[in-house]
Design an enzyme around this catalytic site. Structure first.
Site, mmCIF file in Angstrom:
data_model
loop_
_atom_site.group_PDB
_atom_site.id
_atom_site.type_symbol
_atom_site.label_atom_id
_atom_site.label_comp_id
_atom_site.label_asym_id
_atom_site.label_seq_id
_atom_site.Cartn_x
_atom_site.Cartn_y
_atom_site.Cartn_z
ATOM 1 N N SER A 53 0.852 -1.187 0.000
ATOM 2 C CA SER A 53 0.000 0.000 0.000
ATOM 3 C C SER A 53 0.885 1.234 0.000
ATOM 4 O O SER A 53 2.058 1.175 0.404
ATOM 5 C CB SER A 53 -0.888 -0.001 1.249
ATOM 6 O OG SER A 53 -1.479 1.254 1.468
ATOM 7 N N TYR A 61 -1.436 -1.182 10.120
ATOM 8 C CA TYR A 61 -1.578 -1.378 8.675
ATOM 9 C C TYR A 61 -0.313 -0.936 7.948
ATOM 10 O O TYR A 61 0.238 -1.682 7.123
ATOM 11 C CB TYR A 61 -2.785 -0.591 8.170
ATOM 12 C CG TYR A 61 -3.037 -0.729 6.698
ATOM 13 C CD1 TYR A 61 -3.543 -1.917 6.174
ATOM 14 C CD2 TYR A 61 -2.793 0.329 5.825
ATOM 15 C CE1 TYR A 61 -3.782 -2.041 4.811
ATOM 16 C CE2 TYR A 61 -3.038 0.203 4.471
ATOM 17 C CZ TYR A 61 -3.531 -0.985 3.969
ATOM 18 O OH TYR A 61 -3.763 -1.116 2.620
#
Length: 258
Positions: A144, A157
């Site tokens: 990401s 995350y």
């Protein structure tokens, strides 16, 4: 362009989700036999039904990536049935954590490490030996932009997505002489059909999304297909000389601009 995926078996973790499901659909459309692996069997079955309705070949498999024994048994059964997994897309991940570090929930941290990172490790470790033995394999880790640049309120995350970059590069080094490539995809925000809305309309739906779209040079957000098309290419014969790379699917939001 023929991507050379006919006769290949592709396993997508989180295959019942938005991005994972689109990965499955596009890989199947390119001729791969697809395994949609998900802890939510119903979601994976829905994706498989769509693929089969379009003439593709796919299987829905339930598996808990955090349970190493379950992963090992599942992969062994799949390899016996298919002859081996040719393409592994480590897509499964949790992305719902939203807290500053001093307020972060320890259980959420542990959960995200277990699913996002250790889950990818578990399935890769199970799949890799057969790829190496057969002299061909494609491993794709879904990272990401948060893994590159951090994410406010996303400690777990961002940390796990950054770790997947290091993990993927290490796999590239280890697999390079055995016909196994490993690459990493780093998308920006992916919002499906909302990406088609002009920014002024997007503002009425979600101000946060609209703010990100304004900061993106292409002036739109990403779609699942933007990511899945790259997955299919990196999984292909055509990507034979590409390994250890982090490829952004970002609309240019990671560029410095005035």
């Amino acid at each position: 362009m023929d991507l050379g995926l006919d006769g290949r078996t592709a396993l997508v973790t989180g295959g019942g989700g938005r991005i994972g499901g689109e990965d499955c659909r596009i890989l199947a459309a390119e001729g791969a036999e697809v395994v949609a692996l998900d802890v939510n069997l119903g979601a994976a079955e829905n994706v498989v039904e769509e693929i089969e309705a379009d003439g593709g070949t796919a299987h829905a498999v339930e598996c808990d990536l955090t349970d190493r024994a379950d992963v090992e048994d599942t992969i062994a059964a799949l390899e016996a049935e298919t002859g081996g997994i040719d393409v592994l897309v480590n897509n499964a991940g949790m992305v719902d954590a939203r807290d500053r570090i001093e307020e972060f929930d320890d259980e959420i941290w542990d959960r995200d490490i277990s699913v996002n990172l250790t889950g990818a490790y578990n399935v890769t470790r199970a799949v890799y030996p057969n790829m190496k033995e057969r002299g061909w394999g494609r491993i794709i880790n879904m990272s990401s932009m948060a893994g590159w640049q951090g994410g406010f309120g996303q400690a777990s995350y961002a940390a796990t997505k950054a770790a997947l970059i290091g993990f993927g590069k290490t796999l590239a080094l280890e697999g390079a002489q055995h016909g196994v490539t490993s690459n990493i995809i780093a998308p920006s925000i992916v919002v499906g059909q909302l990406a088609d809305l002009p920014i002024d309309q997007l503002e009425t739906v979600d101000e946060h999304f609209a703010r990100i779209a304004k900061a993106t040079p292409m002036r739109r957000l990403g779609t699942e297909a933007d990511v899945a098309n790259l997955v299919a290419y990196l999984a292909s014969e055509q990507a034979d000389y590409i390994t250890g790379q982090v490829v952004g699917v970002t609309g240019g939001i990671d560029l410095f601009s005035f």
